[in-house]
Scaffold this motif. Sequence first.
Motif, short mmCIF file in Angstrom:
data_model
loop_
_atom_site.label_atom_id
_atom_site.label_comp_id
_atom_site.label_asym_id
_atom_site.label_seq_id
_atom_site.Cartn_x
_atom_site.Cartn_y
_atom_site.Cartn_z
N TYR A 32 0.83 -1.20 0.00
CA TYR A 32 0.00 0.00 0.00
C TYR A 32 0.86 1.25 0.00
O TYR A 32 1.75 1.40 0.84
CB TYR A 32 -0.92 0.04 1.21
N ALA A 33 0.58 2.16 -0.93
CA ALA A 33 1.06 3.52 -0.79
C ALA A 33 0.19 4.19 0.25
O ALA A 33 -1.01 3.91 0.34
CB ALA A 33 0.97 4.26 -2.12
N SER A 52 5.48 6.29 -0.96
CA SER A 52 5.33 5.10 -1.78
C SER A 52 5.35 3.84 -0.93
O SER A 52 5.75 3.86 0.24
CB SER A 52 6.46 5.05 -2.81
N ARG A 53 4.97 2.75 -1.52
CA ARG A 53 4.93 1.50 -0.76
C ARG A 53 6.32 1.08 -0.30
O ARG A 53 6.46 0.45 0.74
CB ARG A 53 4.27 0.38 -1.57
N ARG A 99 -3.63 3.17 -0.52
CA ARG A 99 -3.94 2.76 -1.89
C ARG A 99 -3.15 1.49 -2.19
O ARG A 99 -1.92 1.48 -2.05
CB ARG A 99 -3.55 3.84 -2.89
N GLN A 101 -1.11 -0.80 -4.17
CA GLN A 101 -0.20 -0.44 -5.26
C GLN A 101 0.61 -1.67 -5.62
O GLN A 101 1.76 -1.81 -5.21
CB GLN A 101 0.71 0.69 -4.77
N SER A 104 3.70 -0.89 -8.81
CA SER A 104 4.74 0.13 -8.74
C SER A 104 5.16 0.35 -7.29
O SER A 104 4.34 0.64 -6.43
CB SER A 104 4.22 1.47 -9.31
N TYR A 107 5.49 4.70 -6.94
CA TYR A 107 4.45 5.68 -7.24
C TYR A 107 3.89 6.28 -5.96
O TYR A 107 3.65 5.58 -4.98
CB TYR A 107 3.32 5.02 -8.04
N GLU A 114 -7.60 8.71 -5.69
CA GLU A 114 -6.72 7.58 -5.94
C GLU A 114 -6.69 6.60 -4.77
O GLU A 114 -6.22 5.48 -4.91
CB GLU A 114 -5.29 8.06 -6.20
#
Length: 128
Positions: A32-33, A52-53, A99, A101, A104, A107, A114
Motif C-alpha cells: 500500500y502507498a 510510496s509502498r 492505496r 499499489q 509500482s 508511485y 486515488e
Amino acid sequence: QVQLVESGGGLVQAGGSLRLSCAASRGTFNIYAMGWFRHRPGKEREFVAAISRSGGSTSYTDSVKGRFTITRDNAKKTVYLQMNSLKPEDTAVYYCTARRQVFSVSYVPVEDHEYEYWGQGTQVTVSS
C-alpha cells in the motif's frame, strides 16, 4: 481490506510539534502507498503528504514542505507524520489513507480519488 487507525492528534501551541501515527490492520501493508490528508474548518479536504509502498519516494503539499515528514515502518504496519513548527492554519482533522499499489513500488498518489481506504481521522489543534 486494510483498516486504518490514526492516533497522536491533540492541542499544541504554535511552533510546537506532534507526531501522528496510522496503524494498519488486515492486508499486506507493504503493498500500500500511504497518504495523509486534512480537512480544515471551512475548507475542502486537501492533500498533505504521501509515501510510496517502498518508502523511497515522498510528496508534500507546498505549505508543509520543510516542516512535515512522512515515514513508514513496514514491519510495524505503521505510517507516521512528524509535524514541526506547527501553525494555527495547520488546525484540521487529519486522515490517514491507503492505496493498494501492486505494480509500482515508487508511485506516490496525491489525489484523494486515488485512495481506497480511509481512517476515521484525528484532530490537530494549533493555538496561537
